[in-house]
Scaffold this motif. Structure first.
Motif, short mmCIF file in Angstrom:
data_model
loop_
_atom_site.label_atom_id
_atom_site.label_comp_id
_atom_site.label_asym_id
_atom_site.label_seq_id
_atom_site.Cartn_x
_atom_site.Cartn_y
_atom_site.Cartn_z
N MET A 162 43.10 -60.56 -20.88
CA MET A 162 43.10 -59.31 -20.09
C MET A 162 42.44 -58.18 -20.89
N GLY A 175 38.88 -58.66 -20.68
CA GLY A 175 38.46 -58.33 -19.32
C GLY A 175 38.36 -56.82 -19.10
N ILE A 176 39.36 -56.08 -19.55
CA ILE A 176 39.35 -54.62 -19.41
C ILE A 176 38.15 -54.03 -20.15
N TYR A 198 34.95 -54.73 -18.19
CA TYR A 198 34.81 -53.76 -17.10
C TYR A 198 34.24 -52.44 -17.62
N HIS A 199 34.82 -51.93 -18.72
CA HIS A 199 34.37 -50.63 -19.21
C HIS A 199 32.95 -50.67 -19.75
N SER A 207 38.58 -44.43 -12.52
CA SER A 207 38.18 -45.62 -13.28
C SER A 207 39.39 -46.24 -13.97
N ALA A 237 40.78 -50.18 -13.55
CA ALA A 237 41.05 -51.10 -14.66
C ALA A 237 42.52 -51.54 -14.67
N LEU A 276 43.25 -53.86 -11.41
CA LEU A 276 42.53 -55.13 -11.42
C LEU A 276 43.17 -56.10 -12.41
N PHE A 277 43.48 -55.62 -13.62
CA PHE A 277 43.95 -56.55 -14.64
C PHE A 277 45.46 -56.77 -14.60
N LEU A 310 45.44 -59.53 -11.94
CA LEU A 310 45.00 -60.80 -12.52
C LEU A 310 46.08 -61.40 -13.41
N TYR A 311 46.71 -60.54 -14.21
CA TYR A 311 47.77 -61.02 -15.10
C TYR A 311 48.86 -61.73 -14.30
N LEU A 331 47.78 -65.12 -13.29
CA LEU A 331 47.65 -66.05 -14.41
C LEU A 331 49.01 -66.41 -15.02
#
Lengths: 288, 288
Positions: free
Chosen positions: A62, A65-66, A69-70, B29, B33, B36-37, B40-41, B44
């Motif tokens: 994660m 992933g973050i 994105y940035h 923004s 972030a 989204l994560f 996803l976490y 998962l």
């Protein structure tokens, strides 16, 4: 904080040479590739570690992933802020779109606490011990990022230095918790695991020291460090530090999780790597 | 309702300073972030909870996903509505593209009922009890959003206040169902679970109170709250509330699901975190 967001607009460098622009551009792309696929690897390799260590891998992914994105945002922002001139070798002049350094701070606000969470998760302590350590580490990390931000929003040496020093205080507390309090919780761990945890902490804290160095370039001042040269060095420093501290660190987290999984349950997780001479492994080999 | 959709065009603020624009831009923004994560976490980490709690995690992830989608739209909308001036420090003047506050209401119309569904799902009640609670909670939530919307479409204190009060009535009913009727269904649960459910409800209702506060800024009126300052504060309030009520709430749902999974079946879901001294865990270690 609102005032500092306002001041952000004043930081941008008016012009980058085409070589300076390309350097930063290519580094940002390198960061995206490194982060995205380190994160994906960790998700895909989950079954290679025991369930108790998988959360550390997911959180590491994660974080990557973050950051991915940035860096997509930062990359697009660079293109918008410094469009090409008439020819490919002309300098890239700042457009009306500000180069938004705040993306990094938003990223760090999320990822730095999570890096500490993944470090504690991979050590797999008792839940109450983890909780006790994280209630010290996470607020210190958030405070460190918040205190650094106002200094980033100016190129003046004075305020940059003051906020930088203030941000260092929670960092030192965090180092204390990681190196003194965490160590007390590691009694009875196998020597190989204790060695890897020590290396992990050193690399965590070690890569983090790159950030204040990059942060301090404008304080050195002068035409180079206070201008476009300092901008390129700062972006390069942050990019390399981000790769090491997030993607590189994630791979170390994975390695420690593998080592511990093999020690905990060799039958399930040692694929013949550490016991190549065992009967079972040899049997498989010769049967193959 | 059609009238109010039309009226929406009148709400936009004519100009944002570059600092105000950056603040809102960076917050949006941050929301993307975070959502989204977190989402996803949760997807998962599904295997870390027992099957009966996984639906709550999936729904929580969907809520984060829906919000991520809307914030991508809102982020792009901000960029289109308030393009940069001649230089990066100039004010951002409203373009011909309206800043569309309706995205939020469309988002809430979907996510607020789902937040209640995930809350009831993670408590894992008997099917008929869940159904009885949700047939009260979901219509109340939808009514709350619909009644708030006409007030959002004006900066006039009068109608904003009237619709705000009307929207509060179903909210109060919803609080009653969550705190009185749900409690009756929790008899016989372990104390640790009952405590976490209580905390969950408090945080759900607590974070939701941020929305009416942000909603009411224009009612306070004056040059600041009725203008660009109020706009920034309102966007900031909604953004922070969304992070807490969706991404933060999702992580609490996950934590409750973990706690319950460990209590239900420690052999499968306790990875040595809550029973570090148990024979099983020590056995594995000493065998290594």
């Amino acid at each position: 904080m609102a005032m500092n967001f306002t001041a952000a607009a004043a930081v941008s460098i008016p012009s980058l040479s085409s070589g300076q622009y390309s350097t930063v551009y290519n580094l940002f792309s390198l960061v995206i590739a490194s982060m995205l696929f380190s994160g994906l690897y960790l998700l895909l390799a989950q079954k290679r570690v025991a369930p108790r260590y998988r959360n550390a891998l997911i959180i590491s992914a994660m974080v990557c992933g973050i950051a991915t994105y940035h860096y997509f945002r930062i990359f697009d922002n660079l293109k918008e802020s410094y469009p090409p001139g008439t020819t490919a070798v002309d300098p890239h002049l700042l457009s009306s779109v500000q180069f938004n350094e705040a993306y990094r701070y938003v990223d760090w606000l999320l990822t730095v606490p999570l890096l500490l969470v993944e470090t504690i998760a991979v050590v797999a302590l008792a839940r109450n011990v983890s909780k006790r350590l994280l209630t010290k580490l996470v607020p210190a990390a958030i405070l460190m990022i918040i205190l650094g931000y106002p200094g980033e929003m100016t190129l003046d040496a004075g305020p940059r230095l003051i906020w930088g020093v203030l941000g260092t205080l929670p960092f030192l507390y965090l180092v204390y918790v990681l190196f003194v309090e965490l160590t007390r919780s590691l009694d009875g761990r196998p020597a190989a695991v204790r060695r890897q945890i020590s290396a992990l902490r050193l690399i965590l804290v070690g890569t983090w020291t790159v950030y204040p160095i990059a942060y301090m370039f404008p304080v050195i001042g002068g035409e180079f460090f206070g201008g476009a040269g300092g901008f390129v060095l700062r972006q390069a420093g942050y990019s390399v530090a981000d790769i090491l501290a997030k993607a590189g660190f994630a791979l170390l987290i994975y390695r420690l999780a593998r080592t511990q999984s093999i020690l905990d349950d060799p039958a399930a997780y040692d694929y013949g790597e550490t016991t190549p001479t065992s009967a079972a492994s040899q049997g498989v080999r010769s049967a193959a």
